[in-house]
Design an enzyme around this catalytic site. Structure first.
Site, PDB file in Angstrom:
ATOM      1  N   CYS A   1       0.672  -1.301   0.091  1.00 32.16           N
ATOM      2  CA  CYS A   1       0.107   0.192  -0.080  1.00 32.16           C
ATOM      3  C   CYS A   1       0.795   1.117  -0.041  1.00 32.16           C
ATOM      4  O   CYS A   1       0.424   2.419  -0.217  1.00 32.16           O
ATOM      5  CB  CYS A   1      -0.951   0.161   1.354  1.00 32.16           C
ATOM      6  SG  CYS A   1      -0.261  -0.008   2.754  1.00 32.16           S
TER       7      CYS A   1
ATOM      8  N   GLU B   1       8.571  -0.340  11.688  1.00 29.35           N
ATOM      9  CA  GLU B   1       7.323  -1.357  11.388  1.00 29.35           C
ATOM     10  C   GLU B   1       7.959  -2.515  10.955  1.00 29.35           C
ATOM     11  O   GLU B   1       8.544  -2.654  10.081  1.00 29.35           O
ATOM     12  CB  GLU B   1       6.355  -0.634  10.415  1.00 29.35           C
ATOM     13  CG  GLU B   1       6.555  -0.170   9.253  1.00 29.35           C
ATOM     14  CD  GLU B   1       6.255  -1.288   8.161  1.00 29.35           C
ATOM     15  OE1 GLU B   1       5.516  -2.204   8.704  1.00 29.35           O
ATOM     16  OE2 GLU B   1       6.536  -1.000   6.972  1.00 29.35           O
TER      17      GLU B   1
ATOM     18  N   LYS C   1      -8.307  -5.360  10.677  1.00 34.12           N
ATOM     19  CA  LYS C   1      -6.827  -5.398  10.731  1.00 34.12           C
ATOM     20  C   LYS C   1      -6.375  -4.602  12.222  1.00 34.12           C
ATOM     21  O   LYS C   1      -5.495  -4.963  12.800  1.00 34.12           O
ATOM     22  CB  LYS C   1      -6.359  -5.070   9.493  1.00 34.12           C
ATOM     23  CG  LYS C   1      -4.840  -5.327   9.318  1.00 34.12           C
ATOM     24  CD  LYS C   1      -4.442  -5.008   8.027  1.00 34.12           C
ATOM     25  CE  LYS C   1      -2.979  -5.566   7.792  1.00 34.12           C
ATOM     26  NZ  LYS C   1      -2.390  -5.127   6.350  1.00 34.12           N
TER      27      LYS C   1
END
Length: 623
Positions: free
Chosen positions: A235, A299, A379
């Protein structure tokens, strides 16, 4: 035979030996052998005794035997007639009924095992009906399979290049740092767009689903100048990694594929492209895997995506040895950075930042005795549960519109005490909760101030305040909740407090990570240099072996035929030992793991000094 069977059953008192066996008469074999006449007389007496014993059967017993014999003969005579009549009756019944009879074969009576309550019968019409149903259902299934096959994407052949693309010269033509073309005659190239400089309208058009990564690799290696290819599409980024002998032509091939795949024109795409070559391309993929190039530094999801690239590529021919080794090194680097630095500690996602901020706002800074609710089961909620469990928050209630996704969360975290409620119980759950996380996909306000105003005041354990952490976009909680003395709302903008608190620690971790990444890059480049040394090693050893064999044959011819096998063995060992001693130092230099540039220079010098060519790889006897 049936009559005889009845006869035998009718004489239970008569021992079998009286009918079939001769009585055992005590006699001495030695005497019988000496006197045959005596043996004959004894045998005659035995037959007479047997006939006498049969004649002694009483009259009633003889009558019963005769009756049984007659009954048996009657059964044998009538059985075929009865069976024929039964067959005729079954045939007439079959033709006269509108439906075929159900023929059941029951095995319960014949089966010696205890009855289990199951029906052991086969109904023929039912079986035929099931077969017809299967045949009828197979037609739509085949049609669906054909439709699915038609809907699958088809491998596209390379399109002609746009003249503007053909005339365009890519930037960074000369690599920064080491030129991989000098090492391996191939360049590693990265072409892509990322969230840092490209709007989502462009990224979403360029995106390639994971299921199509393999096909994208196949299409890319069909381009004229591309030897290997890999695709990383998420994304936040769309990046293509390729191996090509020519940098300019390789970049043009990648852009030609990207424009043909996405429909984005070259003029529209060019302002957002970034290009990296050789060492810069390796640096980039290592930093991506380590989370240094992510929107939120550190992340962890990107490492799993890099692993997926290697996994998908390993099943495709176009993912060759260079890219396979590079992505494998990137995976190792990503794991090492997260294990040896603090890059992944602190809030590294919106969900983890919300969980950490909530803990910071609690008076006791812990979750003991705190009732937690999560609105939504998507999510974001999954990541929330994960981070809350890691902080020992084990009691929570999930509110969702449907049960399946909430049940999946409940099953995925068995160590937590997760309760599930549907949306119609939302206000009841909020009233009984002290901390409420809102991670719903709804576009409406779910919690109003008027809903919370009449709810019981939270306990003193949480300061008498019910805290809402709304990480939904758009928000699902009303702004006027902050006007209530017993409620406080935090949204995504408030998470910056947590990000800023961890920013310095992550900056130091990022600097430490760069040091580790330089080591991983050196390892990869050393591997590339070793590939260049392999043909040189083969040529050097092959040429030395050719010289040894040639000189050995000359020595043999001079010595003549008087040389023994033992002497030839000595000559063989002598020549081989001299060759190995002479090759030891050059081979060690070729296998060294020092500076890559020095290693490449050593390879080139040895090639020139010994005059090595491709023909030297195969040993041969010269003149």
């Amino acid at each position: 035979m049936a009559g005889w069977a009845v006869v035998f059953m009718a004489f239970p008192s008569v021992a079998p030996t009286t009918l079939f066996t001769q009585p055992q008469v005590a006699s001495r074999p030695s005497v019988a052998m000496r006197n045959p006449t005596l043996s004959t007389l004894r045998a005659t007496d035995e037959r007479v005794n047997m006939m006498t014993s049969v004649e002694t059967i009483s009259a009633p017993e003889q009558a019963r035997a005769a009756t049984a014999a007659m009954v048996g003969e009657a059964v044998l005579t009538l059985s075929p007639i009865l069976l024929a009549l039964a067959g005729v009756w079954i045939a007439l019944s079959r033709f006269m009924r509108p439906q075929a009879p159900q023929l059941a074969y029951a095995y319960a009576a014949a089966d010696p095992r205890p009855a289990s309550g199951k029906s052991w019968s086969i109904e023929i019409p039912t079986m035929y009906a099931a077969q017809s149903a299967v045949q009828t259902a197979s037609a739509p299934a085949e049609a669906a399979a054909v439709a699915t096959a038609a809907a699958e994407p088809v491998l596209r052949a390379p399109l002609p290049r746009d003249p503007k693309l053909q005339a365009w010269t890519p930037e960074n033509v000369k690599p920064v740092g080491k030129d991989y073309g000098e090492m391996s005659k191939q360049h590693i190239i990265t072409v892509g767009v990322s969230v840092h400089s490209t709007p989502v309208e462009i990224r979403e058009r360029l995106a390639v689903p994971k299921e199509q990564w393999g096909m994208a690799i196949d299409e890319l290696v069909q381009q004229p100048f591309l030897q290997e290819a890999a695709v990383l599409s998420t994304c936040n980024r769309m990046e293509v990694y390729v191996v090509a002998p020519d940098y300019r032509q390789g970049v043009r091939d990648v852009i030609n594929w990207m424009t043909g795949h996405s429909g984005v024109s070259f003029e529209e795409l060019q302002p957002y492209l970034f290009l990296k070559q050789d060492g810069e391309a390796v640096d980039h993929v290592l930093q991506v895997s380590a989370g240094l190039d992510s929107l939120i530094v550190g992340e962890g999801q990107i490492l799993a995506q890099v692993k997926s690239v290697h996994q998908v590529g390993s099943e495709v021919k176009g993912f060759g040895q260079y890219l396979s080794a590079m992505f494998n090194q990137a995976i190792t680097a990503g794991k090492r950075v997260r294990a040896e630095t603090n890059i992944s500690t602190g809030a590294v996602s919106v969900s983890s930042a919300a969980a950490e901020l909530a803990q910071l706002k609690l008076p006791n800074r812990n979750w003991a005795g705190v009732n937690v609710a999560i609105i939504g089961a998507g999510k974001m909620s999954k990541l929330l549960v994960k981070h809350l469990v890691s902080k020992d928050c084990l009691n929570m209630t999930i509110v969702n519109r449907s049960m399946p996704r909430a049940v999946e969360l409940q099953q995925e975290f068995p160590e937590a005490n997760i309760k599930i409620e549907l949306s119609d119980k939302l206000m009841d759950v909020v009233a009984s909760s002290d901390v409420v996380f809102v991670a719903s996909s709804s576009t409406e306000i779910l919690v109003q101030a008027s809903d919370v105003q009449s709810m019981p005041t939270p306990p003193t354990l949480v300061g008498g305040v019910r805290r809402f952490f709304d990480i939904s976009v758009p928000r699902n909680t009303s702004r006027d909740l902050n006007e209530l003395p017993t409620a406080q709302v935090y949204n995504v903008d408030d998470l910056k407090e947590v990000v800023e608190m961890n920013k310095e620690s992550r900056a130091q971790a990022a600097a430490d990570a760069l040091i580790l990444l330089r080591e991983e890059k050196a390892t990869f480049e050393g591997w590339m240099a070793s590939l260049q040394a392999v043909p040189t090693i083969k040529r050097l050893r092959g040429k030395a072996e050719s010289i040894r064999l040639t000189e050995l044959e000359k020595a043999k011819s001079k010595l003549g035929e008087e040389v023994t096998a033992k002497q030839l063995k000595v000559l063989e060992d002598l020549s081989r030992g001299i060759m190995n001693k002479m090759l030891h130092a050059p081979m060690q230099a070729l296998r060294s793991e020092g500076d890559v540039a020095t290693h490449v220079q050593t390879i080139q010098v040895l090639g020139r000094v010994f005059g090595l060519t491709e023909e030297d790889e195969t040993p041969r006897v010269g003149k």
